[in-house]
Design a protein around this motif. Structure first.
Motif, mmCIF file in Angstrom:
data_model
loop_
_atom_site.group_PDB
_atom_site.id
_atom_site.type_symbol
_atom_site.label_atom_id
_atom_site.label_comp_id
_atom_site.label_asym_id
_atom_site.label_seq_id
_atom_site.Cartn_x
_atom_site.Cartn_y
_atom_site.Cartn_z
ATOM 1 N N TYR A 112 0.850 -1.190 0.000
ATOM 2 C CA TYR A 112 0.000 0.000 0.000
ATOM 3 C C TYR A 112 0.886 1.239 0.000
ATOM 4 N N PHE A 113 0.463 2.234 -0.760
ATOM 5 C CA PHE A 113 1.040 3.563 -0.589
ATOM 6 C C PHE A 113 0.340 4.209 0.597
ATOM 7 N N ILE A 114 1.116 4.857 1.439
ATOM 8 C CA ILE A 114 0.579 5.651 2.539
ATOM 9 C C ILE A 114 0.398 7.055 1.961
ATOM 10 N N MET A 115 -0.854 7.467 1.856
ATOM 11 C CA MET A 115 -1.195 8.725 1.195
ATOM 12 C C MET A 115 -1.666 9.758 2.221
ATOM 13 N N ALA A 116 -1.144 10.965 2.101
ATOM 14 C CA ALA A 116 -1.597 12.095 2.917
ATOM 15 C C ALA A 116 -1.765 13.279 1.974
ATOM 16 N N ASP A 117 -2.955 13.824 1.936
ATOM 17 C CA ASP A 117 -3.241 14.948 1.031
ATOM 18 C C ASP A 117 -2.846 14.617 -0.410
ATOM 19 N N ASN A 118 -3.157 13.409 -0.838
ATOM 20 C CA ASN A 118 -2.871 12.932 -2.192
ATOM 21 C C ASN A 118 -1.381 12.873 -2.530
ATOM 22 N N VAL A 119 -0.540 12.797 -1.509
ATOM 23 C CA VAL A 119 0.904 12.672 -1.687
ATOM 24 C C VAL A 119 1.331 11.324 -1.123
ATOM 25 N N LYS A 120 2.205 10.631 -1.849
ATOM 26 C CA LYS A 120 2.755 9.360 -1.364
ATOM 27 C C LYS A 120 3.827 9.671 -0.338
ATOM 28 N N VAL A 121 3.489 9.477 0.941
ATOM 29 C CA VAL A 121 4.431 9.786 2.017
ATOM 30 C C VAL A 121 5.199 8.550 2.473
ATOM 31 N N GLY A 122 4.771 7.372 2.025
ATOM 32 C CA GLY A 122 5.451 6.148 2.411
ATOM 33 C C GLY A 122 4.765 4.936 1.833
ATOM 34 N N VAL A 123 5.219 3.775 2.299
ATOM 35 C CA VAL A 123 4.709 2.481 1.840
ATOM 36 C C VAL A 123 4.638 1.540 3.032
ATOM 37 N N ILE A 124 3.632 0.687 3.024
ATOM 38 C CA ILE A 124 3.538 -0.401 3.997
ATOM 39 C C ILE A 124 3.207 -1.679 3.221
ATOM 40 N N ARG A 125 3.909 -2.735 3.566
ATOM 41 C CA ARG A 125 3.604 -4.054 2.999
ATOM 42 C C ARG A 125 2.993 -4.898 4.099
ATOM 43 N N VAL A 126 1.844 -5.489 3.805
ATOM 44 C CA VAL A 126 1.155 -6.369 4.742
ATOM 45 C C VAL A 126 1.165 -7.781 4.165
ATOM 46 N N VAL A 127 1.572 -8.726 4.993
ATOM 47 C CA VAL A 127 1.505 -10.143 4.640
ATOM 48 C C VAL A 127 0.367 -10.730 5.469
ATOM 49 N N ASP A 128 -0.674 -11.203 4.778
ATOM 50 C CA ASP A 128 -1.864 -11.711 5.450
ATOM 51 C C ASP A 128 -2.327 -12.974 4.727
ATOM 52 N N PHE A 129 -2.129 -14.116 5.376
ATOM 53 C CA PHE A 129 -2.534 -15.392 4.790
ATOM 54 C C PHE A 129 -4.046 -15.607 4.874
ATOM 55 N N LYS A 130 -4.715 -14.775 5.658
ATOM 56 C CA LYS A 130 -6.177 -14.813 5.807
ATOM 57 C C LYS A 130 -6.680 -16.193 6.238
ATOM 58 N N ASP A 131 -5.859 -16.869 7.024
ATOM 59 C CA ASP A 131 -6.252 -18.201 7.499
ATOM 60 C C ASP A 131 -6.629 -18.194 8.978
ATOM 61 N N GLY A 132 -6.444 -17.050 9.648
ATOM 62 C CA GLY A 132 -6.774 -16.954 11.062
ATOM 63 C C GLY A 132 -5.763 -17.631 11.975
ATOM 64 N N LYS A 133 -4.745 -18.248 11.402
ATOM 65 C CA LYS A 133 -3.743 -18.970 12.203
ATOM 66 C C LYS A 133 -2.396 -18.261 12.171
ATOM 67 N N LYS A 134 -1.865 -18.056 10.986
ATOM 68 C CA LYS A 134 -0.563 -17.408 10.866
ATOM 69 C C LYS A 134 -0.698 -15.927 11.183
ATOM 70 N N ARG A 135 0.315 -15.401 11.872
ATOM 71 C CA ARG A 135 0.309 -13.982 12.197
ATOM 72 C C ARG A 135 0.430 -13.146 10.924
ATOM 73 N N LYS A 136 -0.293 -12.036 10.914
ATOM 74 C CA LYS A 136 -0.121 -11.053 9.850
ATOM 75 C C LYS A 136 1.192 -10.329 10.125
ATOM 76 N N ARG A 137 1.824 -9.841 9.067
ATOM 77 C CA ARG A 137 3.137 -9.247 9.235
ATOM 78 C C ARG A 137 3.226 -7.921 8.496
ATOM 79 N N ILE A 138 3.882 -6.975 9.114
ATOM 80 C CA ILE A 138 4.234 -5.705 8.474
ATOM 81 C C ILE A 138 5.719 -5.780 8.149
ATOM 82 N N SER A 139 6.038 -5.687 6.857
ATOM 83 C CA SER A 139 7.441 -5.773 6.451
ATOM 84 C C SER A 139 7.600 -5.423 4.985
ATOM 85 N N PRO A 140 8.113 -4.266 4.676
ATOM 86 C CA PRO A 140 8.488 -3.182 5.583
ATOM 87 C C PRO A 140 7.375 -2.144 5.685
ATOM 88 N N ILE A 141 7.606 -1.191 6.550
ATOM 89 C CA ILE A 141 6.857 0.064 6.539
ATOM 90 C C ILE A 141 7.915 1.153 6.522
#
Length: 162
Positions: free
Chosen positions: A64-93
């Motif tokens: 995801y682009f982190i947007m503020a006032d229509n400006v790309k201020v950063g990025v976050i990557r989310v890892v989500d297996f959507k299985d309810g078992k494995k932890r979701k992960r932020i890498s990188p932000i």
């Protein structure tokens, strides 16, 4: 820089066409940390397009682009297996240098948790970067006790949030 009481940030899902932009932003955002720690094997500043492409193509990954006032201020990557078992992960932000210390990272994490669910997360950061550790602990993440020595200057510390 303008400080606002109410910050409105949005996470906008990145597309394949955005990968070059993500890579350049990542290199710029992590350049000072790379210069400080010289972690050639692990630094996002040294990654190549193929590394970003590989992760982008993983079905569990969303950039995801982190947007503020229509400006790309950063990025976050989310890892989500959507299985309810494995932890979701932020890498990188990361937040671009000119937009740091305004609260965008905190808001982006809140938004990622809103989208993907507030429970069962993990992330890691550089132990020596006290500001990062403070941010994650303020958001309810706790150290797991696991650390990894990268070199004589840098240790990775692991966090979880239940």
């Amino acid at each position: 820089m303008v400080m606002r009481n109410e910050m409105d940030i949005k996470l906008i899902e990145a597309r394949f066409d955005d990968l070059d932009t993500i890579l350049q932003m990542q290199k710029d955002a992590f350049a000072k940390l790379y210069a400080k720690y010289q972690d050639t094997e692990t630094s996002p500043a040294t990654e190549k397009y193929e590394d970003i492409l590989f992760r982008f193509n993983q079905p569990e990954t969303t950039y995801y682009f982190i947007m503020a006032d229509n400006v790309k201020v950063g990025v976050i990557r989310v890892v989500d297996f959507k299985d309810g078992k494995k932890r979701k992960r932020i890498s990188p932000i990361f937040i671009m240098p000119e937009f740091r210390n305004i609260g965008y990272a905190q808001k982006a994490i809140y938004e990622a948790e809103r989208i993907h669910g507030e429970q069962n997360w993990k992330l890691d950061t550089i132990l020596q970067e006290k500001g990062n550790c403070y941010l994650y602990e303020k958001l309810g993440y706790h150290q797991t006790g696991k650390t990894e020595q990268i070199n004589d200057k840098m240790t990775i510390v692991y966090y979880e949030k239940d």
